[in-house]
Write an enzyme that holds these catalytic residues in place. Structure first.
Site, PDB file in Angstrom:
ATOM      1  N   THR A  67      23.084   6.385  15.798  1.00 67.19           N
ATOM      2  CA  THR A  67      24.355   6.708  15.099  1.00 67.19           C
ATOM      3  C   THR A  67      23.992   6.396  13.450  1.00 67.19           C
ATOM      4  O   THR A  67      24.185   7.199  12.746  1.00 67.19           O
ATOM      5  CB  THR A  67      25.692   6.285  15.572  1.00 67.19           C
ATOM      6  N   VAL A 105      21.222   0.936  21.435  1.00 66.86           N
ATOM      7  CA  VAL A 105      20.547   2.073  21.183  1.00 66.86           C
ATOM      8  C   VAL A 105      21.251   3.021  20.345  1.00 66.86           C
ATOM      9  O   VAL A 105      21.083   3.693  19.471  1.00 66.86           O
ATOM     10  CB  VAL A 105      19.562   2.496  22.361  1.00 66.86           C
ATOM     11  N   CYS A 106      22.420   2.984  21.068  1.00 68.31           N
ATOM     12  CA  CYS A 106      23.639   4.100  20.534  1.00 68.31           C
ATOM     13  C   CYS A 106      23.769   3.910  19.079  1.00 68.31           C
ATOM     14  O   CYS A 106      24.078   4.630  18.171  1.00 68.31           O
ATOM     15  CB  CYS A 106      24.626   4.220  21.446  1.00 68.31           C
ATOM     16  N   GLN A 107      24.166   2.546  18.768  1.00 67.65           N
ATOM     17  CA  GLN A 107      24.407   2.156  17.424  1.00 67.65           C
ATOM     18  C   GLN A 107      23.387   2.587  16.354  1.00 67.65           C
ATOM     19  O   GLN A 107      23.557   3.105  15.417  1.00 67.65           O
ATOM     20  CB  GLN A 107      24.562   0.650  17.378  1.00 67.65           C
ATOM     21  N   SER A 146      27.375   5.404  24.787  1.00 70.01           N
ATOM     22  CA  SER A 146      28.384   4.457  24.296  1.00 70.01           C
ATOM     23  C   SER A 146      28.116   4.076  22.747  1.00 70.01           C
ATOM     24  O   SER A 146      26.962   3.316  22.709  1.00 70.01           O
ATOM     25  CB  SER A 146      28.894   3.573  25.128  1.00 70.01           C
TER      26      SER A 146
END
Length: 168
Positions: free
Chosen positions: A66, A61-63, A56
């Protein structure tokens, strides 16, 4: 096809489906873009494609993942996709908020076509396992990294080395 074990902070998770191996033909899938329009892997036929799969975009961490691929994308000869279970409107808001414009964010929330086809749908969470895939311009999976614990970032150096090795 093979099974791989992953965790979230050390807690075991269950992946659904079979995970394709390096050397396998990439399986087609259909996801949605930020305008809810369907996008297929076949739309990028003839291009090298790097897929950064994240649980998500609303997690740190996903931020980071990305944003890192957004930064690296301008130096790569490849189409870079970030696929998550986030709704397309949330992905659009994320891209605007964090100035992410060098990659395409795509949503697998509707049909789970990508995550189930690639064996990375997390049953307990309804999310995608953190992973990176490189598909060459002939449609073959040439690199696969499934992060053992979804709370950790991928090994970017290995991904970039693999991408550059095939001229991406």
């Amino acid at each position: 096809m093979q099974k791989i074990k992953i965790t979230a902070g050390g807690k075991p998770l269950t992946l659904e489906g079979d995970i394709p191996s390096v050397g396998d033909a990439a399986l087609d899938f259909t996801v949605l873009d930020v305008n809810f329009a369907p996008v297929s892997l076949l739309d990028f036929k003839g291009n090298t494609v790097i897929i950064s799969a994240v649980p998500s975009l609303d997690t740190s961490v996903c931020q980071l993942q990305t944003e890192r691929f957004n930064k690296e994308a301008s130096a790569l000869q490849a189409v870079v996709l970030t696929i998550s279970m986030d709704l397309p409107v949330a992905q659009k808001r994320f891209c605007e908020s964090f100035n992410v414009h060098n990659i395409k964010t795509l949503s697998d929330f509707k049909d789970k076509s990508f995550s189930l086809s690639y064996g990375i749908y997390i049953r307990e969470l309804g999310l995608i396992a953190r992973s990176v895939w490189i598909i060459d311009n002939k449609g073959t999976i040439v690199y696969r990294q499934i992060v053992p614990d979804i709370t950790q970032e991928p090994d970017y150096d290995n991904v970039l080395k693999a991408a550059k090795a095939i001229g991406a």
